[in-house]
Scaffold this motif. Structure first.
Motif, PDB file in Angstrom:
ATOM      1  N   ASP A 146      38.092  55.314  27.001  1.00 37.21           N
ATOM      2  CA  ASP A 146      36.801  54.628  27.070  1.00 37.21           C
ATOM      3  C   ASP A 146      37.039  53.161  27.392  1.00 37.21           C
ATOM      4  O   ASP A 146      37.897  52.517  26.767  1.00 37.21           O
ATOM      5  CB  ASP A 146      36.055  54.716  25.736  1.00 37.21           C
ATOM      6  N   PHE A 147      36.278  52.652  28.332  1.00 38.34           N
ATOM      7  CA  PHE A 147      36.358  51.240  28.680  1.00 38.34           C
ATOM      8  C   PHE A 147      34.974  50.624  28.517  1.00 38.34           C
ATOM      9  O   PHE A 147      33.980  51.187  28.977  1.00 38.34           O
ATOM     10  CB  PHE A 147      36.856  51.056  30.116  1.00 38.34           C
ATOM     11  N   THR A 148      34.939  49.469  27.866  1.00 40.65           N
ATOM     12  CA  THR A 148      33.672  48.786  27.577  1.00 40.65           C
ATOM     13  C   THR A 148      33.836  47.299  27.877  1.00 40.65           C
ATOM     14  O   THR A 148      34.893  46.716  27.615  1.00 40.65           O
ATOM     15  CB  THR A 148      33.281  48.988  26.099  1.00 40.65           C
ATOM     16  N   LEU A 149      32.778  46.710  28.434  1.00 43.86           N
ATOM     17  CA  LEU A 149      32.745  45.260  28.652  1.00 43.86           C
ATOM     18  C   LEU A 149      31.711  44.635  27.721  1.00 43.86           C
ATOM     19  O   LEU A 149      30.576  45.129  27.620  1.00 43.86           O
ATOM     20  CB  LEU A 149      32.383  44.934  30.098  1.00 43.86           C
ATOM     21  N   ILE A 150      32.111  43.576  27.062  1.00 42.00           N
ATOM     22  CA  ILE A 150      31.221  42.830  26.167  1.00 42.00           C
ATOM     23  C   ILE A 150      31.153  41.394  26.660  1.00 42.00           C
ATOM     24  O   ILE A 150      32.194  40.755  26.879  1.00 42.00           O
ATOM     25  CB  ILE A 150      31.720  42.880  24.708  1.00 42.00           C
ATOM     26  N   ARG A 151      29.944  40.911  26.857  1.00 43.60           N
ATOM     27  CA  ARG A 151      29.754  39.535  27.312  1.00 43.60           C
ATOM     28  C   ARG A 151      29.476  38.630  26.105  1.00 43.60           C
ATOM     29  O   ARG A 151      28.708  38.989  25.220  1.00 43.60           O
ATOM     30  CB  ARG A 151      28.577  39.464  28.286  1.00 43.60           C
ATOM     31  N   THR A 298      36.268  46.554  38.877  1.00 36.66           N
ATOM     32  CA  THR A 298      35.667  46.229  40.171  1.00 36.66           C
ATOM     33  C   THR A 298      34.247  46.791  40.295  1.00 36.66           C
ATOM     34  O   THR A 298      33.387  46.157  40.909  1.00 36.66           O
ATOM     35  CB  THR A 298      36.538  46.773  41.316  1.00 36.66           C
ATOM     36  N   ALA A 299      33.997  47.965  39.709  1.00 33.45           N
ATOM     37  CA  ALA A 299      32.655  48.538  39.766  1.00 33.45           C
ATOM     38  C   ALA A 299      31.659  47.670  39.027  1.00 33.45           C
ATOM     39  O   ALA A 299      30.470  47.619  39.381  1.00 33.45           O
ATOM     40  CB  ALA A 299      32.647  49.951  39.185  1.00 33.45           C
ATOM     41  N   HIS A 300      32.129  46.959  37.994  1.00 30.98           N
ATOM     42  CA  HIS A 300      31.240  46.113  37.187  1.00 30.98           C
ATOM     43  C   HIS A 300      31.564  44.631  37.405  1.00 30.98           C
ATOM     44  O   HIS A 300      31.364  43.815  36.522  1.00 30.98           O
ATOM     45  CB  HIS A 300      31.363  46.474  35.703  1.00 30.98           C
ATOM     46  N   ARG A 301      32.019  44.344  38.610  1.00 31.34           N
ATOM     47  CA  ARG A 301      32.398  42.967  38.937  1.00 31.34           C
ATOM     48  C   ARG A 301      31.235  41.995  38.722  1.00 31.34           C
ATOM     49  O   ARG A 301      31.410  40.892  38.212  1.00 31.34           O
ATOM     50  CB  ARG A 301      32.887  42.910  40.379  1.00 31.34           C
ATOM     51  N   PHE A 302      30.039  42.415  39.093  1.00 32.04           N
ATOM     52  CA  PHE A 302      28.891  41.495  39.028  1.00 32.04           C
ATOM     53  C   PHE A 302      27.923  41.875  37.914  1.00 32.04           C
ATOM     54  O   PHE A 302      26.780  41.433  37.912  1.00 32.04           O
ATOM     55  CB  PHE A 302      28.155  41.481  40.369  1.00 32.04           C
ATOM     56  N   SER A 306      23.701  37.546  36.284  1.00 30.02           N
ATOM     57  CA  SER A 306      22.519  36.682  36.271  1.00 30.02           C
ATOM     58  C   SER A 306      22.376  35.906  34.972  1.00 30.02           C
ATOM     59  O   SER A 306      21.526  35.034  34.852  1.00 30.02           O
ATOM     60  CB  SER A 306      21.260  37.535  36.490  1.00 30.02           C
ATOM     61  N   ALA A 307      23.216  36.229  33.969  1.00 26.18           N
ATOM     62  CA  ALA A 307      23.103  35.537  32.693  1.00 26.18           C
ATOM     63  C   ALA A 307      23.388  34.050  32.869  1.00 26.18           C
ATOM     64  O   ALA A 307      24.245  33.639  33.641  1.00 26.18           O
ATOM     65  CB  ALA A 307      24.067  36.138  31.675  1.00 26.18           C
ATOM     66  N   ALA A 308      22.667  33.223  32.109  1.00 27.77           N
ATOM     67  CA  ALA A 308      22.757  31.774  32.286  1.00 27.77           C
ATOM     68  C   ALA A 308      24.155  31.236  32.008  1.00 27.77           C
ATOM     69  O   ALA A 308      24.596  30.273  32.617  1.00 27.77           O
ATOM     70  CB  ALA A 308      21.747  31.095  31.352  1.00 27.77           C
ATOM     71  N   ASP A 309      24.875  31.876  31.079  1.00 29.91           N
ATOM     72  CA  ASP A 309      26.183  31.345  30.707  1.00 29.91           C
ATOM     73  C   ASP A 309      27.317  32.199  31.242  1.00 29.91           C
ATOM     74  O   ASP A 309      28.406  32.201  30.703  1.00 29.91           O
ATOM     75  CB  ASP A 309      26.289  31.237  29.191  1.00 29.91           C
ATOM     76  N   SER A 310      27.076  32.951  32.316  1.00 29.07           N
ATOM     77  CA  SER A 310      28.104  33.861  32.820  1.00 29.07           C
ATOM     78  C   SER A 310      28.993  33.216  33.870  1.00 29.07           C
ATOM     79  O   SER A 310      29.877  33.861  34.399  1.00 29.07           O
ATOM     80  CB  SER A 310      27.444  35.110  33.418  1.00 29.07           C
ATOM     81  N   THR A 311      28.789  31.969  34.177  1.00 33.93           N
ATOM     82  CA  THR A 311      29.556  31.324  35.251  1.00 33.93           C
ATOM     83  C   THR A 311      30.555  30.308  34.707  1.00 33.93           C
ATOM     84  O   THR A 311      31.058  29.490  35.442  1.00 33.93           O
ATOM     85  CB  THR A 311      28.590  30.622  36.223  1.00 33.93           C
ATOM     86  N   THR A 312      30.830  30.367  33.402  1.00 36.73           N
ATOM     87  CA  THR A 312      31.742  29.372  32.837  1.00 36.73           C
ATOM     88  C   THR A 312      33.195  29.670  33.138  1.00 36.73           C
ATOM     89  O   THR A 312      34.054  28.843  32.930  1.00 36.73           O
ATOM     90  CB  THR A 312      31.552  29.296  31.310  1.00 36.73           C
ATOM     91  N   SER A 313      33.488  30.905  33.604  1.00 33.49           N
ATOM     92  CA  SER A 313      34.871  31.251  33.913  1.00 33.49           C
ATOM     93  C   SER A 313      35.372  30.400  35.076  1.00 33.49           C
ATOM     94  O   SER A 313      34.641  30.098  36.007  1.00 33.49           O
ATOM     95  CB  SER A 313      34.986  32.741  34.256  1.00 33.49           C
ATOM     96  N   ASP A 314      36.654  30.018  34.992  1.00 31.93           N
ATOM     97  CA  ASP A 314      37.249  29.209  36.056  1.00 31.93           C
ATOM     98  C   ASP A 314      37.891  30.061  37.134  1.00 31.93           C
ATOM     99  O   ASP A 314      38.611  29.550  37.987  1.00 31.93           O
ATOM    100  CB  ASP A 314      38.294  28.248  35.457  1.00 31.93           C
ATOM    101  N   HIS A 315      37.655  31.368  37.113  1.00 34.42           N
ATOM    102  CA  HIS A 315      38.292  32.265  38.074  1.00 34.42           C
ATOM    103  C   HIS A 315      37.307  32.691  39.150  1.00 34.42           C
ATOM    104  O   HIS A 315      36.142  32.972  38.861  1.00 34.42           O
ATOM    105  CB  HIS A 315      38.846  33.501  37.357  1.00 34.42           C
ATOM    106  N   PRO A 316      37.737  32.746  40.426  1.00 33.04           N
ATOM    107  CA  PRO A 316      36.810  33.076  41.501  1.00 33.04           C
ATOM    108  C   PRO A 316      36.361  34.540  41.491  1.00 33.04           C
ATOM    109  O   PRO A 316      35.352  34.871  42.100  1.00 33.04           O
ATOM    110  CB  PRO A 316      37.612  32.760  42.767  1.00 33.04           C
ATOM    111  N   ASP A 317      37.089  35.431  40.841  1.00 34.32           N
ATOM    112  CA  ASP A 317      36.731  36.847  40.833  1.00 34.32           C
ATOM    113  C   ASP A 317      36.029  37.185  39.513  1.00 34.32           C
ATOM    114  O   ASP A 317      36.662  37.207  38.452  1.00 34.32           O
ATOM    115  CB  ASP A 317      37.983  37.715  40.995  1.00 34.32           C
ATOM    116  N   PRO A 318      34.731  37.467  39.560  1.00 36.07           N
ATOM    117  CA  PRO A 318      34.016  37.762  38.315  1.00 36.07           C
ATOM    118  C   PRO A 318      34.428  39.083  37.684  1.00 36.07           C
ATOM    119  O   PRO A 318      33.974  39.409  36.591  1.00 36.07           O
ATOM    120  CB  PRO A 318      32.543  37.808  38.758  1.00 36.07           C
ATOM    121  N   ALA A 319      35.295  39.867  38.332  1.00 32.83           N
ATOM    122  CA  ALA A 319      35.778  41.113  37.725  1.00 32.83           C
ATOM    123  C   ALA A 319      36.772  40.832  36.601  1.00 32.83           C
ATOM    124  O   ALA A 319      37.049  41.711  35.783  1.00 32.83           O
ATOM    125  CB  ALA A 319      36.437  41.994  38.786  1.00 32.83           C
TER     126      ALA A 319
END
Length: 854
Positions: A146-151, A298-302, A306-319
């Protein structure tokens, strides 16, 4: 621990991987089938019953310890894999009810593991995470991955004063891939290293022993080597044991390199059917866990971009995940943890940050984390602790047709961020709903399109959306005269246990109809196991169809001017195609028209014979298009026991009809068809083999070919019935009086003993020990087309050691088949799929265009 060790020595008496069986659509999950390959004296249990017994044992232990506080009075937090679909969740709830635990709440295991981390770091967890970060939870246990992503987000509520919140935003697909697969891989390696054939029971012991080898050689401070001891067999049971030495390097090569290879982020798991079919479970097609994680990221890269605080990562690949939490017994191995971290590091490190590595969150006991987290979640539900906001992590859609009646768009019914208990009203759309007749709602699910809004109309994209069994039902009204369409709006609700309820509310009246997802795939194998492509074959233009309908009316309606024998050729002329090429959409319309004129079959024996023949042909194989279950039920209601002309030709056509649509018949219907025929077969057997005359034979032997073929097609019959029937057929087939129908009898034997059923559940496949004598009997005679086909099915390789025949019988069978049919010999020697021609031979005639059997 004692049960686990004892199970290693007596595998035929232990039930393992219960959760994997609970979500296995290839078997009847309510049937008594576990242990999968039990000893003769072992009482088998269904996966639901096994789950209920686990829970019942816990209840009894609790009640003995706390008699004043019965467990049935408590709120129970029950954990399950995040990838469990609605069917498996419902079956889990059913198991809890059978265990007398009515008050349960379900929680996904990766979430529970994360709750355990929050609880263990209650004093400092806020210093370890930052809003905008993405946490990957990798949960690989014994049977599933099982793989899960938590923001991680900043709360926008004033009352929270900017506190950090956790939102579960994505869940991976269900994978039967875990420690059991590693055990099997190592067992296969050692089997080849041993260089001598193992008996099935020795193999079972080897597989169980490989779990200990895996944990020893991949654990902390592993030795350089260890030894596996296997018991002897047969006359050498005492003192005839075997020993196999395994080195640490061998274990790392087979298990680490085999299941956690270093791959690129773009590598995808291959989709070829898995060679691992041990214990009957449909293991994941590719053993590379790292490939599935790459595909998940990669399937859940994006996802949630749209979350307001989802762009704080310093990496160009959101995956890229920022943090990782491991869970499951497999990650007790430091080497496997390191291997996975290394893979993710290589995927996302950059020239600007070459030393980047994901932060690993620590849980001290991976084997207890889920239980601890579930207990913590119980406190969260009472208002204490930190809650993970968790919606569906999948969006659900209902298909809508355009003006040309083509299914090309879908309406978002329940978006992935929907919270338990939340109701979704699609009041912006109005549908025309037919009542007093079958209706269907095509359903789709996506784990990628999580930003769609409720009611949003989107194009159907099968790269991002997966088709589910449609909601189908006949909606009734109190007023029986109500027929036609009514305007309705759709409403949906996500229940607290994660299931979806849907209902239609009439716009101009206070009436509504509650609908549920079609969960019959949990009980009827063909719902999930069959590839259904009928809906995608296109529809016929109305002008051409009107000509077809006119031909049917001219044959069975009114004066019946057209001769029945001319109907099929006339339809072929209109459709400009031989009947084998008619698409399923046309076939089903022919069936519907035949039902409109079903009274016309009473005109003459020829009319009834043609009606029965064409109705069965148009509905074959009884599945493949939505609402086929209703069509089969209507056919059963109109035909079973209701022949207008009880003549040999009409009886034969009835047998052909039931054989053609057997895949859509229920187990009860198949039993009802078989019982009177089996009684006559037993009487015939007693007369021709035993010399007794007791009992009636209610069929003409020389005209019984279709009866034998029908009996062979009833795959829902119990294994014991199939065994008895097959043995009787083989004792009768070479009698002189049976010569004319011998090909049909031998064809039936092939279907009765097939290693891979056409549509039936695996738990009704007869044992290899039953099929092997049948193969030997066939090989005593000269090979021909029918006996070769039957023998191929009896010996076809599946890579399920318990379903497959022995190597010695296989070798003889391959030699017997090779000169006559190299293709059949290949199907016996290797695990390969049937081609279109072979599928038709196994089925008994051509399949509808585009439909495949396994």
């Amino acid at each position: 621990m004692f049960a686990r060790e004892q199970g290693t020595t007596t595998p035929g008496r232990v039930v393992a991987s219960a959760k994997s069986w609970l979500c296995h659509a290839g078997v009847d999950r309510t049937a008594e089938l576990l242990p999968w390959q039990a000893l003769e004296d072992v009482v088998k249990l269904s996966p639901v019953e096994v789950s209920a017994r686990y829970l019942s044992h816990i209840r009894q232990a609790w009640d003995k310890q706390f008699p004043e506080y019965p467990l049935s009075d408590q709120d129970i937090v029950l954990t399950l894999p995040a990838s469990f679909d609605e069917v498996a969740r419902e079956l889990t709830v059913q198991a809890a009810k059978e265990a007398q635990l009515p008050r349960i709440v379900l929680i996904e295991e990766p979430q529970a593991a994360f709750y355990a981390w929050v609880d263990a770091h209650s004093q400092d967890w806020q210093t370890q995470v930052t809003p905008g970060q993405k946490i990957l939870v990798c949960d690989v246990g014994g049977g599933t991955s099982d793989f899960t992503l938590i923001r991680v987000r900043q709360s926008q509520a004033e009352a929270d004063h900017g506190a950090v919140q956790f939102h579960r935003v994505a869940v991976g697909d269900h994978l039967i891939l875990g420690g059991d697969n590693l055990d099997l891989a190592l067992a296969h390696y050692l089997d080849q290293k041993l260089g001598q054939p193992l008996q099935p029971r020795q193999w079972d012991v080897l597989v169980r022993s490989c779990r200990h080898v895996k944990e020893t050689l991949l654990g902390d401070n592993p030795p350089e080597r260890t030894t596996v001891h296997l018991p002897g067999s047969g006359a050498k049971l005492i003192g005839g044991g075997l020993q196999i030495e395994v080195t640490r390097d061998e274990a790392e090569q087979v298990l680490v390199e085999g299941f956690f290879p270093q791959v690129t982020l773009e590598d995808k798991p291959h989709t070829k059917k898995s060679g691992f079919q041990e214990f009957g479970l449909p293991y994941a097609s590719d053993p590379a866990v790292t490939k599935y994680i790459a595909a998940f990221l990669t399937a859940h890269r994006f996802v949630d971009s749209s979350a307001a605080d989802s762009t704080t990562s310093d990496h160009p690949d959101p995956a890229r995940p920022d943090l990782i939490l491991f869970n499951g017994g497999l990650f007790c191995s430091p080497l496997i943890q390191f291997r996975l971290v290394q893979a993710i590091r290589n995927w996302f490190k950059t020239d600007q940050n070459p030393t980047w590595s994901p932060v690993v969150l620590q849980n001290d006991r991976l084997d207890l984390a889920v239980a601890k987290g579930a207990a913590y979640y119980g406190m969260v539900r009472r208002g204490e602790g930190v809650r993970i906001a968790a919606g569906l992590a999948r969006s659900y859609y209902v298909g809508v047709a355009n003006e040309a009646n083509q299914l090309d768009h879908a309406v978002c019914l329940v978006p992935g961020r929907t919270q338990p208990g939340e109701t979704v009203d699609l009041t912006q759309h109005q549908f025309d709903l037919r009542i007093s007749e079958p209706v269907e709602f095509p359903l789709f699910v996506s784990s990628v399109r999580l930003a769609d809004e409720p009611g949003q109309v989107v194009p159907i994209d099968l790269e991002q959306m997966r088709m589910l069994p449609p909601i189908r039902t006949a909606l009734r009204s109190r007023r029986r005269s109500d027929i036609g369409t009514v305007p309705v709006q759709l409403h949906a609700r996500l229940s607290e246990i994660g299931t979806i309820e849907m209902w239609c509310a009439q716009v101009d009246e206070d009436r509504q109809w509650r609908l549920q997802f079609d969960v019959r795939s949990a009980l009827e194998t063909d719902r999930a196991a069959i590839e259904s492509t009928g809906e995608g074959q296109g529809t016929l233009d109305d002008q051409t169809w009107e000509e077809c309908q006119w031909l049917i009316e001219e044959t069975f309606g009114g004066a019946g001017k057209r001769k029945p024998r001319e109907l099929v050729s006339s339809l072929a002329d209109v459709l400009q195609a031989e009947r084998q090429a008619w698409p399923m959409s046309v076939l089903r319309r022919i069936w519907e028209s035949l039902l409109d004129y079903q009274e016309g079959r009473k005109k003459s024996q020829a009319h009834e014979a043609r009606w029965l023949n064409l109705a069965g042909y148009s509905l074959r194989p009884g599945y493949g298009m939505a609402v086929d279950d209703w069509r089969v039920a209507e056919t059963w209601r109109l035909v079973n026991g209701k022949l207008a002309f009880n003549s040999p030709v009409c009886r034969s056509e009835t047998w052909i009809l039931w054989r053609r649509i057997a895949g859509g018949l229920t187990a009860g219907q198949q039993k009802a068809l078989a019982e009177p025929l089996l009684s006559s077969v037993r009487s015939l057997h007693r007369r021709m083999v035993g010399g007794h005359v007791k009992g009636e034979v209610n069929f003409n032997l020389s005209e019984s070919a279709e009866m034998w073929r029908l009996l062979g097609s009833l795959e829902w019959l119990p294994r014991s019935t199939k065994r008895d029937l097959g043995e009787m057929i083989l004792e009768l087939a070479w009698k002189r009086k049976c010569e004319a129908v011998r090909p049909a009898m031998i064809w039936a034997v092939g279907r009765l003993g097939a290693r891979a059923p056409v549509y039936g559940p695996l738990n009704t496949v007869v044992d290899a020990a039953v099929a092997e004598p049948w193969i030997r009997q066939l090989m005593e005679h000269e090979v021909d087309t029918v006996s070769a086909l039957a023998a191929m099915q009896l010996g076809r390789r599946t890579s399920d050691r318990h379903r497959d025949i022995s190597d010695s019988v296989r070798s003889s069978l391959v030699d017997w088949l090779a000169a006559f049919s190299p293709n059949y010999a290949k199907l016996v020697s290797d695990v390969i799929e049937l081609n279109q021609e072979q599928q038709g031979q196994v089925f008994g005639e051509s399949l509808p265009v585009g439909l495949r059997i396994r």
